[in-house]
Motif scaffolding. Sequence first.
Motif, PDB file in Angstrom:
ATOM      1  N   HIS A  26       0.832  -1.213   0.000  1.00  0.00           N
ATOM      2  CA  HIS A  26       0.000   0.000   0.000  1.00  0.00           C
ATOM      3  C   HIS A  26       0.865   1.262   0.000  1.00  0.00           C
ATOM      4  O   HIS A  26       0.473   2.279  -0.585  1.00  0.00           O
ATOM      5  CB  HIS A  26      -0.925  -0.005   1.213  1.00  0.00           C
ATOM      6  N   CYS A  64       1.045   4.176  -3.166  1.00  0.00           N
ATOM      7  CA  CYS A  64       0.549   5.519  -2.812  1.00  0.00           C
ATOM      8  C   CYS A  64      -0.854   5.468  -2.197  1.00  0.00           C
ATOM      9  O   CYS A  64      -1.625   6.429  -2.292  1.00  0.00           O
ATOM     10  CB  CYS A  64       0.538   6.442  -4.031  1.00  0.00           C
ATOM     11  N   VAL A  65      -1.185   4.340  -1.573  1.00  0.00           N
ATOM     12  CA  VAL A  65      -2.440   4.244  -0.821  1.00  0.00           C
ATOM     13  C   VAL A  65      -2.215   4.726   0.603  1.00  0.00           C
ATOM     14  O   VAL A  65      -2.952   5.570   1.116  1.00  0.00           O
ATOM     15  CB  VAL A  65      -2.964   2.791  -0.823  1.00  0.00           C
ATOM     16  N   ASP A 117      -3.670  14.057  -1.120  1.00  0.00           N
ATOM     17  CA  ASP A 117      -4.539  12.959  -1.534  1.00  0.00           C
ATOM     18  C   ASP A 117      -4.843  12.989  -3.026  1.00  0.00           C
ATOM     19  O   ASP A 117      -4.836  11.948  -3.695  1.00  0.00           O
ATOM     20  CB  ASP A 117      -5.851  13.003  -0.750  1.00  0.00           C
ATOM     21  N   ALA A 118      -5.126  14.165  -3.562  1.00  0.00           N
ATOM     22  CA  ALA A 118      -5.507  14.265  -4.972  1.00  0.00           C
ATOM     23  C   ALA A 118      -4.360  13.848  -5.885  1.00  0.00           C
ATOM     24  O   ALA A 118      -4.567  13.119  -6.869  1.00  0.00           O
ATOM     25  CB  ALA A 118      -5.962  15.689  -5.296  1.00  0.00           C
ATOM     26  N   ARG A 121      -1.791  11.886  -5.110  1.00  0.00           N
ATOM     27  CA  ARG A 121      -1.550  10.443  -4.982  1.00  0.00           C
ATOM     28  C   ARG A 121      -2.635   9.636  -5.695  1.00  0.00           C
ATOM     29  O   ARG A 121      -2.357   8.612  -6.304  1.00  0.00           O
ATOM     30  CB  ARG A 121      -1.448  10.052  -3.507  1.00  0.00           C
ATOM     31  N   SER A 122      -3.856  10.115  -5.644  1.00  0.00           N
ATOM     32  CA  SER A 122      -4.947   9.444  -6.358  1.00  0.00           C
ATOM     33  C   SER A 122      -4.695   9.437  -7.858  1.00  0.00           C
ATOM     34  O   SER A 122      -4.971   8.446  -8.543  1.00  0.00           O
ATOM     35  CB  SER A 122      -6.288  10.125  -6.061  1.00  0.00           C
ATOM     36  N   ARG A 123      -4.160  10.544  -8.363  1.00  0.00           N
ATOM     37  CA  ARG A 123      -3.880  10.622  -9.799  1.00  0.00           C
ATOM     38  C   ARG A 123      -2.787   9.636 -10.191  1.00  0.00           C
ATOM     39  O   ARG A 123      -2.865   8.999 -11.251  1.00  0.00           O
ATOM     40  CB  ARG A 123      -3.459  12.054 -10.172  1.00  0.00           C
ATOM     41  N   ARG A 125      -2.137   6.798  -8.652  1.00  0.00           N
ATOM     42  CA  ARG A 125      -2.759   5.463  -8.595  1.00  0.00           C
ATOM     43  C   ARG A 125      -3.616   5.203  -9.830  1.00  0.00           C
ATOM     44  O   ARG A 125      -3.653   4.088 -10.349  1.00  0.00           O
ATOM     45  CB  ARG A 125      -3.629   5.336  -7.346  1.00  0.00           C
ATOM     46  N   LEU A 126      -4.293   6.232 -10.297  1.00  0.00           N
ATOM     47  CA  LEU A 126      -5.204   6.056 -11.424  1.00  0.00           C
ATOM     48  C   LEU A 126      -4.463   5.847 -12.739  1.00  0.00           C
ATOM     49  O   LEU A 126      -4.876   5.028 -13.571  1.00  0.00           O
ATOM     50  CB  LEU A 126      -6.113   7.288 -11.540  1.00  0.00           C
ATOM     51  N   GLU A 162     -12.494   7.665 -15.698  1.00  0.00           N
ATOM     52  CA  GLU A 162     -12.013   8.549 -14.630  1.00  0.00           C
ATOM     53  C   GLU A 162     -10.732   9.264 -15.035  1.00  0.00           C
ATOM     54  O   GLU A 162     -10.461  10.378 -14.590  1.00  0.00           O
ATOM     55  CB  GLU A 162     -11.792   7.742 -13.351  1.00  0.00           C
TER      56      GLU A 162
END
Length: 203
Positions: free
Chosen positions: A27, A31-32, A52-53, A55-57, A59-60, A88
């Motif tokens: 994890h 980047c979770v 968070d944003a 790291r979410s990018r 992960r995506l 997404e």
Amino acid sequence: GVTLGIGQGEYVAIVGPSGCGKSTLLHILGCVDVATSGQVLFDGDDVSGLGDAARSRIRLTRIGFVFQRFFLLPMLTAAENVELPQAEAGASRLDRTARTRMLLDYVGLAHRADHRPSQLSGGEMQRVAIARALANSPRLLLADEPTGELDRATGAHIAALLDRVHADGTAVVVVTHDDAVAARAQRTCRMADGRVVGEERRT
């Protein structure tokens, strides 16, 4: 107590007893979770302090995830599950449709595109999950006990599919209790009590 480098296109297995920190390490690599100290570098960039944003990018668009329990959305078809992360990421409908068709064919499930998870076997759900993980052409595929819910023969098919993903140029890191799965990797890292305590390379 963990220093670990994953090379571009490398295949690494992480093994060790339950509770030793394997999934937590995965994890952090994905980047979770955020490490309490130290640095996490991805493509040379320090991602440790990102919000968070951001790291979410990552992960995506740059990391694919495969889990023991599949985590497919039950109300969506196999094709829709694979298409969702592409939507997404901003891919056009035309591109999404074409890539989804290609990926389901890649995992041998083009004929099951319109089936929902409840209509699929465990092995088929995991193959859809792998197709979904590859949806946005990640540089890194992280798999957490991907054969843990499957019988041995089906698990071997999933392991062979991970071999193919690696052979096609994606770095693969797999957490596993299955020695046969770990033996397929180029390198095995052994963990105990939250630390990497050993490493084995195969030629």
